[in-house]
Design an enzyme around this catalytic site. Structure first.
Site: not given
Ligand code: MRU
Length: 364
Positions: A52-54, A89, A200, A241, A251-252
């Protein structure tokens, strides 16, 4: 990044027919690596958030597409595998960006050469991500050093989600400057938002910071505003992201509320990103697709029981529905600045264009 004395990247080639990742769904309780052997394996790992993570999902998708071409190098399969990986995603633009890079590298080339060319491109994407994040770290370090010299005391930095080396190929975006500042002897402490619903922050960011020896405290997502009012946050530093041409930031989920609180309390709010996260084709954050994830992530929690097992428990009233948007949009006006691999700039189209004058405006 070192784990138990061994250097790891978050994705690595294993020969030319497979690649490795760290299973992030098991952290911080277990350190497990996985071998991915097909585009389907890569798509599953991204969708299930084992990886995960852009920036990282971009690199993993690139390796996945290379494996698809090893199995079948036709144009049809290039398009099909690319569409499947891209659909895993929707919010992070790095995914579409990396897939386009691989497709561009192979599309006019003979089929027999495509898999090797795609693999080379995936490796280049991974290596460039490491270089960009290291550079983000150096530019962010300048900012932190200047603040530490001005305040002449330990700095408190608040971060949301995980934008460390686990979210990239190495170093991280928001955490890269933190690591370099810590290594340079600058006294700092990090407030780590737990980052519900998937935690996270509590699981991954705390794991990373602890491993690097950086002082940190996990806080409930709702606590950041309180610490800002109390003067206990000097700087907010987050990843992203997708950044649109006008400087809006996806972002998150929860990032926007932190930016609002930071604005109200005059706390600088910086966003760290590699240029692969800029979507020049979108004029504003309103156009960014927001991933809606399973309600189970809100209704249940997974963790380690006192007898050492990983277990999932229900935490909500039985029968209640839950909504789970994965990301939110922080308008550019709430962002003090961007930390990129080319330097620090204003969160605006002018600011971004000053650093990246040649970038294309086409959709990836
Ligand atoms: O849903 P996730 O865990 O993939 O979301 C990750 C984030 O929101 C990060 O802050 C972002 O990708 C920046 S990564 C360097």
């Amino acid at each position: 990044m070192k784990i138990n004395g061994k250097h790891y990247r978050s994705v690595w080639p294993q020969g030319e027919n497979a690649f490795g990742i760290i299973d992030q769904t098991k952290l911080p309780h277990e350190f497990v690596t996985l071998t991915l052997r097909s585009a389907e394996d890569a798509a599953h790992a991204i969708r299930s958030m084992q990886t995960r993570g852009a920036p990282l999902i971009g690199a993993v998708a690139a390796y996945g597409l290379a494996l698809a071409l090893r199995a079948d190098p036709s144009d049809e399969n290039l398009m099909l595998a690319s569409a499947n990986l891209s659909a895993t995603r929707p919010t992070a633009v790095n995914l579409a960006w990396a897939l386009k890079r691989v497709a561009d590298a192979v599309c006019n080339r003979p089929r027999a050469e495509r898999a090797a060319l795609a693999w080379k491109e995936a490796q280049a994407i991974a290596d460039e991500d490491v270089a960009m994040c290291e550079s983000i770290g150096r530019h962010g370090l300048g900012l932190i050093r200047e603040m530490a010299e001005r305040k002449k005391r330990k700095l408190n930095i608040l971060t949301h989600c995980n934008a460390g080396w686990l979210a990239t190929v190495d170093y991280g975006t928001a955490l890269a400057p933190v690591y370099l500042a810590h290594d340079a002897g600058i006294a700092l402490h990090v407030w780590v938002d737990e980052t519900r619903p998937r935690n996270q922050g509590a699981s991954l960011t705390a794991f990373e910071l602890g491993g690097h020896g950086v002082a940190h405290t996990i806080i409930a997502d709702n606590a950041g505003g309180h610490y800002m009012q109390a003067g206990e946050v000097d700087l907010c530093l987050v990843g992203t992201d997708r950044v649109t041409a006008n400087g809006d930031v996806a972002n998150k989920i929860g990032t926007y509320l932190k930016a609002l609180a930071a604005k109200d309390n005059d706390v600088p709010f910086y966003v760290a990103l590699p240029s692969s996260t800029i979507d020049w084709s979108l004029p504003s954050g309103r156009d960014i697709p927001i991933e809606e994830r399973s309600s189970d992530e809100v209704l249940k929690l997974t963790g380690r029981t006192t007898d050492g097992r990983l277990a999932t428990v229900e935490i909500a009233a039985p029968g209640s529905a839950a909504a789970n948007p994965g990301f939110d949009i922080t308008p550019a006006r709430l962002v003090t600045g961007f930390i990129t691999e080319r330097g620090v700039c204003a969160a605006s189209e002018t600011g971004l264009r000053g650093l990246f004058p040649q970038s294309e405006t086409k959709a990836p």
